[in-house]
Design an enzyme around this catalytic site. Structure first.
Site, PDB file in Angstrom:
ATOM      1  N   ARG A 107       0.949  -1.190   0.027  1.00 25.99           N
ATOM      2  CA  ARG A 107      -0.075   0.026   0.065  1.00 25.99           C
ATOM      3  C   ARG A 107       0.914   1.227  -0.040  1.00 25.99           C
ATOM      4  NH1 ARG A 107      -4.989   2.049   3.483  1.00 25.99           N
ATOM      5  NH2 ARG A 107      -6.014   0.558   2.269  1.00 25.99           N
ATOM      6  N   HIS A 134      -7.641   0.696  -6.338  1.00 26.78           N
ATOM      7  CA  HIS A 134      -7.676  -0.203  -4.948  1.00 26.78           C
ATOM      8  C   HIS A 134      -8.426  -1.393  -5.418  1.00 26.78           C
ATOM      9  CE1 HIS A 134      -7.723  -0.817  -0.812  1.00 26.78           C
ATOM     10  NE2 HIS A 134      -8.973   0.090  -0.442  1.00 26.78           N
ATOM     11  N   GLN A 137     -10.453  -3.735  -2.869  1.00 27.24           N
ATOM     12  CA  GLN A 137     -11.694  -3.325  -2.473  1.00 27.24           C
ATOM     13  C   GLN A 137     -12.869  -3.663  -3.644  1.00 27.24           C
ATOM     14  OE1 GLN A 137     -12.138  -0.892   0.457  1.00 27.24           O
ATOM     15  NE2 GLN A 137     -14.178  -1.356  -0.157  1.00 27.24           N
ATOM     16  N   ASP A 230     -16.731   8.254  -1.478  1.00 29.49           N
ATOM     17  CA  ASP A 230     -15.564   8.139  -0.481  1.00 29.49           C
ATOM     18  C   ASP A 230     -14.997   9.426   0.027  1.00 29.49           C
ATOM     19  OD1 ASP A 230     -12.905   7.323   0.142  1.00 29.49           O
ATOM     20  OD2 ASP A 230     -11.961   7.523  -1.831  1.00 29.49           O
ATOM     21  N   CYS A 271     -15.866   2.822   1.061  1.00 29.15           N
ATOM     22  CA  CYS A 271     -15.174   1.803   1.184  1.00 29.15           C
ATOM     23  C   CYS A 271     -14.401   1.951   2.662  1.00 29.15           C
ATOM     24  CB  CYS A 271     -13.814   2.386   0.317  1.00 29.15           C
ATOM     25  SG  CYS A 271     -13.134   3.850   0.412  1.00 29.15           S
ATOM     26  N   ARG A 316     -14.081  -7.279   2.849  1.00 30.45           N
ATOM     27  CA  ARG A 316     -12.693  -7.245   2.548  1.00 30.45           C
ATOM     28  C   ARG A 316     -11.709  -8.076   2.989  1.00 30.45           C
ATOM     29  NH1 ARG A 316     -10.205  -2.354   2.354  1.00 30.45           N
ATOM     30  NH2 ARG A 316      -8.857  -3.537   1.102  1.00 30.45           N
TER      31      ARG A 316
HETATM   32  N1  NVA Z   1      -9.493   7.329  -1.481  1.00 28.18           N
HETATM   33  C1  NVA Z   1      -9.406   7.012  -0.285  1.00 28.18           C
HETATM   34  C2  NVA Z   1      -9.530   5.617   0.062  1.00 28.18           C
HETATM   35  C3  NVA Z   1      -9.277   5.073   1.478  1.00 28.18           C
HETATM   36  C4  NVA Z   1      -9.691   3.419   1.281  1.00 28.18           C
HETATM   37  C5  NVA Z   1      -7.940   7.233   0.102  1.00 28.18           C
HETATM   38  O1  NVA Z   1      -6.746   6.819  -0.772  1.00 28.18           O
HETATM   39  O2  NVA Z   1      -7.373   7.690   1.128  1.00 28.18           O
HETATM   40  N1   CP Z   2     -10.949   0.596   2.788  1.00 24.74           N
HETATM   41  C1   CP Z   2      -9.909   0.696   3.135  1.00 24.74           C
HETATM   42  O1   CP Z   2      -9.075   0.070   2.341  1.00 24.74           O
HETATM   43  O2   CP Z   2      -9.480   0.986   4.559  1.00 24.74           O
HETATM   44  P1   CP Z   2      -8.482   1.148   5.244  1.00 24.74           P
HETATM   45  O3   CP Z   2      -7.775   2.261   4.785  1.00 24.74           O
HETATM   46  O4   CP Z   2      -8.805   0.983   6.622  1.00 24.74           O
HETATM   47  O5   CP Z   2      -7.415  -0.033   4.910  1.00 24.74           O
END
Ligand code: NVA
Ligand code: CP
Length: 333
Positions: A107, A134, A137, A230, A271, A316
């Site tokens: 990540r 992602h 997800q 989101d 998400c 998830r």
């Molecule tokens: N768009 C958000 C998704 C988090 C799961 C981010 O990248 O922070």
């Molecule tokens: N939806 C998601 O990716 O959550 P986290 O950022 O908590 O992993």
């Protein structure tokens, strides 16, 4: 017969609708086993590395629980606890971890980083979120939609908010591949980039779905089966963008009016994490600065019967387990 053994999982662009459906079915299969207390732990001698250059609750916990359930060991490398990028290149890191681990989750920031990791690791690499995509997800989301609607093809999913980032991009890809009509309903500054839209229009042509970009909330949400949003500011973006985002995206907040315009049995998805009240540090700070109490979704919608966000969060884990099991060579029986 679908086999994903040895494959990386970096973006759904790399997967056919048949392969995506296989991962959804595999997730449902593993979920059923887990609910019945039947262990699926055939990876007893394997280990995985989890690289997190951004924070996480769901993704990290899903990988750790799923790995443990499958019989595997896991090592978590937190945003400050490794040499990656600072003292050691991605290519070198990949070659080191590839010698010790059977799979690597990443990540972080640019998609090119996870691609570089995959190029050198020699073991499956799973994208746990980049700025662009992602994909884990998506399998959880498609499974959740399947569970609630009993089908994917022919549904209409509306994404409201920043549609140019990981979630908007990934949902457009997932929907267009699986025959779900996709609507990005947002200020046109936040429409997904044209190149990706064109690519997804090709997927949509093959699956029989339609992609629409609109600034009109009434038209966008009309008769929707799923309304999705989101956060307005994603991880890694500067705090200085909040003011502009609030101004641009407030008309695209998921509220009762938007839900009432959708189908009576429409579901709300997110998400997570979500800003729907003041019970977070950032939520409280934004409230102090801009006077708002909710952001991308109202508390009323978040807490309503239409909201399936916690099923989505649970899924998830089941879907990440399926992605790991399939790419490490397990076949669904
Ligand atoms: N768009 C958000 C998704 C988090 C799961 C981010 O990248 O922070
Ligand atoms: N939806 C998601 O990716 O959550 P986290 O950022 O908590 O992993």
């Amino acid at each position: 017969m679908v086999s994903l053994k040895g494959r990386n999982f970096l973006t759904l662009k790399d997967f056919t609708p048949e392969e995506i459906q296989y991962l959804i079915d595999f997730s449902a299969y593993l979920k059923d086993k887990k609910k019945k207390g039947i262990p699926v732990d055939e990876f007893k001698n394997k280990n995985i590395a989890l690289i997190f250059e951004k924070t996480s609750t769901r993704t990290r916990c899903s990988f750790e629980v799923a790995a443990h359930d499958l019989g595997m060991g896991s090592t978590y490398l937190d945003p400050s606890g490794s040499q990656i990028g600072k003292k050691e290149s991605i290519a070198d890191t990949a070659r080191v971890l590839g010698r010790m681990y059977d799979g690597i989750e990443y990540r972080g920031f640019g998609q090119e980083i996870v691609e570089e990791l995959a190029k050198y690791a020699g073991v499956p690499v799973w994208n746990g979120l980049t700025n662009e995509y992602h994909p884990t997800q998506m399998i959880a989301d498609l499974l959740t939609i399947w569970e609630y609607k009993g089908k994917l093809k022919g549904l209409k999913l509306v994404y409201m908010g920043d549609a140019r980032y990981n979630m908007g991009n990934s949902l457009m890809i997932a929907c267009s591949k699986m025959g779900i009509d996709f609507v990005a309903c947002t200020n046109k500054k936040y429409f997904p980039n044209q190149e990706l839209v064109n690519q997804c229009k090709e997927y949509a042509k093959a699956s029989g779905s339609v992609i629409t970009l609109t600034e009109n909330v009434e038209e966008g949400t009309k008769d929707a089966d799923v309304i999705y949003t989101d956060v307005w500011v994603s991880m890694g973006e500067p705090d200085s963008v909040w003011e502009e985002r609030i101004k641009d995206l407030t008309p695209y907040q998921v509220n009762k009016k938007a839900m009432d315009n959708a189908k009576p049995d429409a579901i709300f998805m997110h998400c997570l994490p979500a800003f729907h009240d003041l019970n977070t540090k950032i939520g409280a700070e934004i409230n102090k600065k801009f006077g708002i109490t909710e952001m991308e979704v109202t508390n009323q919608v978040f807490e309503s019967k239409a909201s399936v966000v916690f099923d989505e969060a649970e899924n998830r884990m089941h879907s990440i387990k399926a992605v790991m099991a399939a790419t490490l060579g397990m076949e669904m029986k």
